[in-house]
Scaffold this motif. Structure first.
Motif, PDB file in Angstrom:
ATOM      1  N   HIS A  25      -6.487  -0.747  17.831  1.00 42.95           N
ATOM      2  CA  HIS A  25      -4.993  -2.000  18.308  1.00 42.95           C
ATOM      3  C   HIS A  25      -3.938  -0.939  19.451  1.00 42.95           C
ATOM      4  N   LEU A  26      -3.723   0.245  19.163  1.00 39.68           N
ATOM      5  CA  LEU A  26      -2.852   0.590  19.854  1.00 39.68           C
ATOM      6  C   LEU A  26      -3.973   1.590  21.468  1.00 39.68           C
ATOM      7  N   LEU A  27      -4.963   1.340  21.495  1.00 37.55           N
ATOM      8  CA  LEU A  27      -5.846   1.784  23.170  1.00 37.55           C
ATOM      9  C   LEU A  27      -6.057   0.744  22.881  1.00 37.55           C
ATOM     10  N   ALA A  28      -6.623  -0.987  22.890  1.00 43.22           N
ATOM     11  CA  ALA A  28      -6.838  -2.015  23.163  1.00 43.22           C
ATOM     12  C   ALA A  28      -4.826  -2.655  24.355  1.00 43.22           C
ATOM     13  N   TRP A  29      -4.054  -2.172  23.053  1.00 43.36           N
ATOM     14  CA  TRP A  29      -2.595  -2.774  23.781  1.00 43.36           C
ATOM     15  C   TRP A  29      -2.419  -1.492  25.358  1.00 43.36           C
ATOM     16  N   SER A  35      -0.366  -1.826   8.125  1.00 44.21           N
ATOM     17  CA  SER A  35      -1.796  -1.009   8.541  1.00 44.21           C
ATOM     18  C   SER A  35      -1.751   0.201   8.346  1.00 44.21           C
ATOM     19  N   PHE A  36      -0.519   0.444   8.426  1.00 46.21           N
ATOM     20  CA  PHE A  36       0.043   1.823   6.854  1.00 46.21           C
ATOM     21  C   PHE A  36       0.876   1.718   6.087  1.00 46.21           C
ATOM     22  N   SER A  37       1.388   0.811   5.562  1.00 47.57           N
ATOM     23  CA  SER A  37       1.905   0.058   4.520  1.00 47.57           C
ATOM     24  C   SER A  37       0.351   0.509   3.711  1.00 47.57           C
ATOM     25  N   TYR A  38      -0.308   0.676   4.029  1.00 51.06           N
ATOM     26  CA  TYR A  38      -1.864   0.614   2.819  1.00 51.06           C
ATOM     27  C   TYR A  38      -2.057   2.369   2.772  1.00 51.06           C
ATOM     28  N   THR A  39      -1.587   3.185   3.346  1.00 47.23           N
ATOM     29  CA  THR A  39      -1.267   4.833   3.208  1.00 47.23           C
ATOM     30  C   THR A  39      -0.455   5.110   2.156  1.00 47.23           C
ATOM     31  N   ILE A  40       0.993   4.117   2.339  1.00 39.70           N
ATOM     32  CA  ILE A  40       1.812   4.737   1.208  1.00 39.70           C
ATOM     33  C   ILE A  40       1.218   3.417   0.352  1.00 39.70           C
ATOM     34  N   TRP A  41       1.249   2.311   0.195  1.00 40.37           N
ATOM     35  CA  TRP A  41       0.814   1.628  -1.206  1.00 40.37           C
ATOM     36  C   TRP A  41      -0.644   0.844  -0.721  1.00 40.37           C
ATOM     37  N   PRO A  42      -1.281   2.387  -0.975  1.00 44.48           N
ATOM     38  CA  PRO A  42      -2.899   1.880  -1.530  1.00 44.48           C
ATOM     39  C   PRO A  42      -2.965   0.241  -2.774  1.00 44.48           C
ATOM     40  N   ARG A  43      -4.504  -0.115  -1.639  1.00 49.26           N
ATOM     41  CA  ARG A  43      -4.943  -1.298  -2.816  1.00 49.26           C
ATOM     42  C   ARG A  43      -5.950  -0.500  -3.838  1.00 49.26           C
ATOM     43  N   LYS A  44      -5.355  -1.514  -5.147  1.00 49.03           N
ATOM     44  CA  LYS A  44      -5.949  -1.246  -5.912  1.00 49.03           C
ATOM     45  C   LYS A  44      -7.094  -1.895  -6.583  1.00 49.03           C
ATOM     46  N   GLU A  45      -8.283  -1.231  -6.677  1.00 50.59           N
ATOM     47  CA  GLU A  45      -9.452  -1.924  -7.404  1.00 50.59           C
ATOM     48  C   GLU A  45      -8.797  -2.780  -8.554  1.00 50.59           C
ATOM     49  N   ARG A 105      -7.216   4.282   5.359  1.00 47.52           N
ATOM     50  CA  ARG A 105      -8.250   4.323   6.297  1.00 47.52           C
ATOM     51  C   ARG A 105      -8.890   3.619   7.398  1.00 47.52           C
ATOM     52  N   ARG A 106      -9.082   3.354   7.184  1.00 48.25           N
ATOM     53  CA  ARG A 106      -9.883   2.078   7.804  1.00 48.25           C
ATOM     54  C   ARG A 106      -9.120   1.358   8.651  1.00 48.25           C
ATOM     55  N   GLU A 107      -7.580   0.498   7.682  1.00 47.30           N
ATOM     56  CA  GLU A 107      -6.466   0.051   8.495  1.00 47.30           C
ATOM     57  C   GLU A 107      -5.791   0.887   9.364  1.00 47.30           C
ATOM     58  N   ARG A 108      -5.926   2.420   9.080  1.00 46.69           N
ATOM     59  CA  ARG A 108      -5.145   3.212  10.214  1.00 46.69           C
ATOM     60  C   ARG A 108      -6.399   2.975  11.738  1.00 46.69           C
ATOM     61  N   ILE A 109      -7.199   3.639  10.738  1.00 47.52           N
ATOM     62  CA  ILE A 109      -8.152   2.931  12.596  1.00 47.52           C
ATOM     63  C   ILE A 109      -7.801   1.919  13.217  1.00 47.52           C
ATOM     64  N   GLY A 110      -8.173   0.713  12.291  1.00 51.99           N
ATOM     65  CA  GLY A 110      -8.021  -0.084  12.884  1.00 51.99           C
ATOM     66  C   GLY A 110      -6.695  -0.249  14.209  1.00 51.99           C
ATOM     67  N   THR A 132       5.358  -6.604  20.358  1.00 51.77           N
ATOM     68  CA  THR A 132       6.262  -6.355  18.630  1.00 51.77           C
ATOM     69  C   THR A 132       4.802  -6.937  17.821  1.00 51.77           C
ATOM     70  N   LEU A 133       4.370  -7.303  18.090  1.00 49.54           N
ATOM     71  CA  LEU A 133       2.912  -6.959  17.648  1.00 49.54           C
ATOM     72  C   LEU A 133       2.181  -6.687  16.879  1.00 49.54           C
ATOM     73  N   LEU A 134       1.852  -4.776  18.370  1.00 50.69           N
ATOM     74  CA  LEU A 134       1.805  -3.808  17.478  1.00 50.69           C
ATOM     75  C   LEU A 134       2.524  -3.265  16.583  1.00 50.69           C
ATOM     76  N   GLY A 135       4.290  -3.275  16.624  1.00 46.74           N
ATOM     77  CA  GLY A 135       4.559  -2.980  15.784  1.00 46.74           C
ATOM     78  C   GLY A 135       4.360  -3.288  14.160  1.00 46.74           C
ATOM     79  N   ILE A 136       4.244  -5.358  14.215  1.00 41.80           N
ATOM     80  CA  ILE A 136       4.290  -5.168  12.748  1.00 41.80           C
ATOM     81  C   ILE A 136       2.636  -4.663  12.580  1.00 41.80           C
ATOM     82  N   ASP A 137       2.077  -4.959  13.440  1.00 46.68           N
ATOM     83  CA  ASP A 137       1.048  -4.325  12.915  1.00 46.68           C
ATOM     84  C   ASP A 137       0.639  -3.051  12.273  1.00 46.68           C
ATOM     85  N   PHE A 138       1.067  -2.159  13.264  1.00 49.93           N
ATOM     86  CA  PHE A 138       1.655  -1.293  12.613  1.00 49.93           C
ATOM     87  C   PHE A 138       2.009  -0.956  10.912  1.00 49.93           C
TER      88      PHE A 138
END
Length: 180
Positions: free
Chosen positions: A121-125, A166-176, A112-117, A157-163
């Protein structure tokens, strides 16, 4: 001249933050500290005005001119957060404030924090691109502003890479990590 101005504005931004926090917490002059913190957007405004004046006087836009718009977009979106981040640490260190809460590094909260980030970034762009397009329109000379268009393409391009990241963690969340 413009690259030095950007560096000067970045340094000025952090000097105003540090001075504001020193006045607030170490010298106990809260109003003066608040005033210095409120001056940080003035640094950004001066940068934008100087870049536009340079272009209106016949200057050809460089990557640095475009970087000024990028800096401005990020500063508008993240400036308050950066000040809050520094304020929390300064208050903890010099005024007995609570310790900053560490960032979540795994699971759904991290995703969630990554998606918000990314949304920030989209707003800054978007804000930065408004400034870039504005400079292109004001100068009204494609040959002198081509680099501003290149900055928009590069940033997109950087915004697309960041997307993707950032959203990869929604599909594959980091495990503790398990502690051994």
């Amino acid at each position: 001249m413009i690259p030095a101005l950007i560096v000067g504005c970045e340094v000025g931004f952090w000097v105003l933050i540090l001075a504001g926090l020193v006045f607030r917490y170490m010298l106990h002059l809260k109003k003066t500290g608040r005033f210095l913190l409120y001056l940080t957007p003035v640094v950004d405004l001066l940068l934008l005005i100087t870049v536009v004046i340079d272009l209106l006087r016949g200057g050809t836009a460089s990557f640095a001119h475009g970087l000024a718009a990028v800096y401005l977009g990020f500063s508008i979106v993240y400036g308050h957060r950066m000040i809050r981040w520094a304020d929390m640490r300064f208050a903890h260190r010099f005024a007995g404030g609570p310790a900053p809460v560490p960032k979540v590094k795994h699971g759904r909260a991290h995703a969630r924090r990554e998606r918000i980030g990314w949304l920030l970034h989209l707003l800054a762009w978007a804000i930065g691109c408004v400034f870039l397009v504005g400079m292109i329109v004001i100068v009204n000379d494609v040959d002198r502003t081509v680099e501003l268009s290149n900055v928009m393409r590069w940033w997109s391009t950087l915004l697309g890479i960041d997307f993707l990241i950032s959203f990869s963690y929604t599909i594959w969340p980091r495990k503790e990590k398990e502690h051994a």
